[in-house]
Write a protein that holds these residues in place. Sequence first.
Motif, PDB file in Angstrom:
ATOM      1  N   GLY A   1       1.178  -0.715  -0.403  1.00  0.00           N
ATOM      2  CA  GLY A   1      -0.390   0.256  -0.123  1.00  0.00           C
ATOM      3  C   GLY A   1       0.992   0.965   0.500  1.00  0.00           C
ATOM      4  N   SER A   2       0.359   2.508   0.451  1.00  0.00           N
ATOM      5  CA  SER A   2       1.029   3.876  -0.233  1.00  0.00           C
ATOM      6  C   SER A   2       1.126   3.901   1.720  1.00  0.00           C
ATOM      7  N   CYS A   3       0.427   4.164   2.612  1.00  0.00           N
ATOM      8  CA  CYS A   3       1.633   4.075   3.703  1.00  0.00           C
ATOM      9  C   CYS A   3       2.367   3.157   4.456  1.00  0.00           C
ATOM     10  N   PHE A   4       2.054   1.816   4.545  1.00  0.00           N
ATOM     11  CA  PHE A   4       3.397   0.832   5.555  1.00  0.00           C
ATOM     12  C   PHE A   4       4.477   0.922   5.013  1.00  0.00           C
ATOM     13  N   PRO A   5       4.512   1.422   3.802  1.00  0.00           N
ATOM     14  CA  PRO A   5       6.005   0.900   3.281  1.00  0.00           C
ATOM     15  C   PRO A   5       6.779   2.081   3.588  1.00  0.00           C
ATOM     16  N   LYS A   6       6.401   3.144   3.027  1.00  0.00           N
ATOM     17  CA  LYS A   6       6.741   4.136   2.986  1.00  0.00           C
ATOM     18  C   LYS A   6       6.902   4.956   4.226  1.00  0.00           C
ATOM     19  N   ASP A   7       6.738   5.225   4.977  1.00  0.00           N
ATOM     20  CA  ASP A   7       6.389   5.516   6.385  1.00  0.00           C
ATOM     21  C   ASP A   7       7.693   4.771   7.434  1.00  0.00           C
ATOM     22  N   VAL A   8       7.435   3.691   7.545  1.00  0.00           N
ATOM     23  CA  VAL A   8       8.411   2.940   8.221  1.00  0.00           C
ATOM     24  C   VAL A   8      10.116   3.213   7.021  1.00  0.00           C
ATOM     25  N   LYS A   9       9.703   3.709   6.281  1.00  0.00           N
ATOM     26  CA  LYS A   9      11.069   3.928   5.327  1.00  0.00           C
ATOM     27  C   LYS A   9      11.896   5.292   5.253  1.00  0.00           C
ATOM     28  N   ALA A  10      10.741   5.878   5.666  1.00  0.00           N
ATOM     29  CA  ALA A  10      11.153   7.517   6.004  1.00  0.00           C
ATOM     30  C   ALA A  10      11.686   7.435   7.467  1.00  0.00           C
ATOM     31  N   PHE A  11      10.798   6.836   8.704  1.00  0.00           N
ATOM     32  CA  PHE A  11      10.687   7.200   9.859  1.00  0.00           C
ATOM     33  C   PHE A  11      12.421   6.777  10.405  1.00  0.00           C
ATOM     34  N   ILE A  12      12.676   5.837   9.045  1.00  0.00           N
ATOM     35  CA  ILE A  12      14.275   4.872   9.221  1.00  0.00           C
ATOM     36  C   ILE A  12      14.878   6.446   8.890  1.00  0.00           C
ATOM     37  N   ALA A  13      14.689   6.949   7.823  1.00  0.00           N
ATOM     38  CA  ALA A  13      15.677   7.697   7.529  1.00  0.00           C
ATOM     39  C   ALA A  13      15.308   8.959   8.124  1.00  0.00           C
ATOM     40  N   ILE A  14      14.467   9.788   8.476  1.00  0.00           N
ATOM     41  CA  ILE A  14      14.407  10.159   9.720  1.00  0.00           C
ATOM     42  C   ILE A  14      14.648  10.242  10.658  1.00  0.00           C
ATOM     43  N   SER A  15      14.991   8.746  11.427  1.00  0.00           N
ATOM     44  CA  SER A  15      15.501   8.847  12.986  1.00  0.00           C
ATOM     45  C   SER A  15      17.050   8.666  11.902  1.00  0.00           C
ATOM     46  N   LYS A  16      17.773   8.277  11.086  1.00  0.00           N
ATOM     47  CA  LYS A  16      19.318   8.479  11.196  1.00  0.00           C
ATOM     48  C   LYS A  16      19.927  10.323  10.588  1.00  0.00           C
ATOM     49  N   GLN A  17      18.554  11.014  10.038  1.00  0.00           N
ATOM     50  CA  GLN A  17      18.929  12.366  10.093  1.00  0.00           C
ATOM     51  C   GLN A  17      19.474  12.582  11.496  1.00  0.00           C
ATOM     52  N   LEU A  18      18.630  12.699  11.922  1.00  0.00           N
ATOM     53  CA  LEU A  18      18.334  13.103  13.952  1.00  0.00           C
ATOM     54  C   LEU A  18      19.403  11.994  14.669  1.00  0.00           C
ATOM     55  N   GLY A  19      20.106  11.118  14.351  1.00  0.00           N
ATOM     56  CA  GLY A  19      21.035  10.580  14.654  1.00  0.00           C
ATOM     57  C   GLY A  19      20.845   9.956  16.050  1.00  0.00           C
ATOM     58  N   THR A  20      19.592   9.064  15.253  1.00  0.00           N
ATOM     59  CA  THR A  20      19.025   8.566  16.540  1.00  0.00           C
ATOM     60  C   THR A  20      18.815   7.308  15.543  1.00  0.00           C
ATOM     61  N   PRO A  21      19.477   6.282  14.819  1.00  0.00           N
ATOM     62  CA  PRO A  21      19.293   5.195  14.289  1.00  0.00           C
ATOM     63  C   PRO A  21      18.290   3.918  15.100  1.00  0.00           C
ATOM     64  N   PHE A  22      16.941   3.908  13.420  1.00  0.00           N
ATOM     65  CA  PHE A  22      15.890   2.930  14.021  1.00  0.00           C
ATOM     66  C   PHE A  22      16.389   1.907  13.489  1.00  0.00           C
ATOM     67  N   LYS A  23      17.534   0.593  14.445  1.00  0.00           N
ATOM     68  CA  LYS A  23      17.297  -0.291  14.154  1.00  0.00           C
ATOM     69  C   LYS A  23      16.253  -1.522  13.053  1.00  0.00           C
ATOM     70  N   LEU A  24      15.339  -1.331  14.573  1.00  0.00           N
ATOM     71  CA  LEU A  24      14.629  -2.565  14.704  1.00  0.00           C
ATOM     72  C   LEU A  24      13.365  -2.189  13.474  1.00  0.00           C
ATOM     73  N   LEU A  25      13.536  -1.387  13.058  1.00  0.00           N
ATOM     74  CA  LEU A  25      12.702  -0.819  11.826  1.00  0.00           C
ATOM     75  C   LEU A  25      12.852  -0.990  11.042  1.00  0.00           C
ATOM     76  N   GLU A  26      14.261  -1.850  10.696  1.00  0.00           N
ATOM     77  CA  GLU A  26      15.247  -2.088   9.171  1.00  0.00           C
ATOM     78  C   GLU A  26      14.603  -3.360   9.238  1.00  0.00           C
ATOM     79  N   GLU A  27      14.819  -4.143  10.039  1.00  0.00           N
ATOM     80  CA  GLU A  27      14.580  -5.332  10.287  1.00  0.00           C
ATOM     81  C   GLU A  27      12.586  -5.686   9.860  1.00  0.00           C
ATOM     82  N   VAL A  28      12.224  -4.891  10.448  1.00  0.00           N
ATOM     83  CA  VAL A  28      10.989  -4.959   9.870  1.00  0.00           C
ATOM     84  C   VAL A  28      10.673  -5.431   8.252  1.00  0.00           C
ATOM     85  N   GLU A  29      11.764  -4.355   7.870  1.00  0.00           N
ATOM     86  CA  GLU A  29      11.099  -3.945   6.097  1.00  0.00           C
ATOM     87  C   GLU A  29      11.855  -5.203   5.493  1.00  0.00           C
TER      88      GLU A  29
END
Length: 437
Positions: free
Chosen positions: A259-287
Amino acid sequence: MDLCIIGSGYVGLVSGACFAEVGHHVICVDNDQRKVDALQAGKIPIYEPGLEDLVHRNVAAKRLRFTNSIQDGVDHSQVVFIAVPTPPQVDGSVDLTYIERVAREIAGVLKPGEYRVIVDKSTVPVKTGEKVADTIKRYNKGAEFDVVSNPEFLREGCAVPDLMNPDRVVIGSASQKATDLMKQVYEPFRAPILVTDVNSAELIKHAANSFLSLKISYINAVAAICEASGADVEMVADGIGMDKRIGRNFLNAGLGYGGSCFPKDVKAFIAISKQLGTPFKLLEEVERINDSMLDRFIAKLRDSLWVLKDKKLAVWGLTFKPDTDDVRNSVAIELVNRLVAEGAHVTAYDPKGAEKAVEWKLIDPDKVKLAPTPLDAVEGAEALILATEWKEFVNQDFEEVKKRMHTPLIFDGRNQFDPETIRGFGFTYHAVGRPNG
Ligand code: UDX
């Protein structure tokens, strides 16, 4: 109240119609003239249960109208919603060009002395509200406005009931005046309202969608363990879901989320957390788990059929979920295309999505046959694959399905059938995370 919604996609159009339904006067603005023309002619560009009636009723009652003019919308509204797309970029981060452009356009039409609440309804990274406010100020020094974040949580396929009866309404605002106006907008919905600062409201949307994706990947990972151990993921999901702290929702194992939300939003949250210097590795595993689901499923097909080349396969379902005609980022479509790439002859049936799949060039009609009914799709098939859980698939005449198939083999990618019943008809049945699966 007088409201304007910029962007007439899923979120904008359904929100506009629902706001009008509860009595507000709503102007929906879109820069796609063809879409505006169609809406003015009473044609609804998307399939969403209940939407057509809602739009027709509220247009007739003169509470809802469509225009391509932002000036028209902003001039006549106290509250201006932004509901334009925020697509992903190649690196997964969010493309905010549409939001930025709309902010500049709003700045261009705001008049001195006419206060407006500018509300961001699109899913955006945390801190976007600050950028929208800065942009409007930069392009219109004297503008009087506040920027509010009001994320939308509707699901496609049940967007109208979700909007009319939301679990919660989140209002991210730094201004009491804007908060009061927003509460007035939502007062008729009688939903719990959570007021937060702007950054928190923006974060709530990405955090909620990522959590739901995590739930799906969690149960899909459990399904793999079930397959390896002979346990039944449906029973496991029931068992853990009965714990009120966990809940049974979003614990349906299958081919993974699309769909238009989950794949995109998980990716975005991974990117946002990286940009903020607090990588969200758990979400990489979700993907990673989600991406592995189709591989696992196709491996299962190969286990039974050995070689997929030249096999005649029937696929039920093309949309990313039932009750919608949306085929964007659909796992079902990806499955079909991967089967075709392996040389299989696929005949697909979908109650609503086939036309758009072709129109948007997501499947090649020269390579994928489209059937008018589920029974036509299975004619001569060596296996039937259920890829999207439309209700009508469960209620088919399975004696007839079996008669029409070349070999009675079913792969259920969404665990829709009762294994005993379907095996009772003489089918060999494979599901996801279920014994003999
Ligand atoms: C989602 C959110 O639910 C919604 O709040 C947000 O506003 C937008 O994103 P949507 O994408 O419309 O909504 O559909 P949803 O019903 O959440 O399903 C998303 C995907 O997850 C579908 O591909 C569905 O098949 C899959 N899914 C869902 C599962 O695989 N298992 C589940 O248990 C639930």
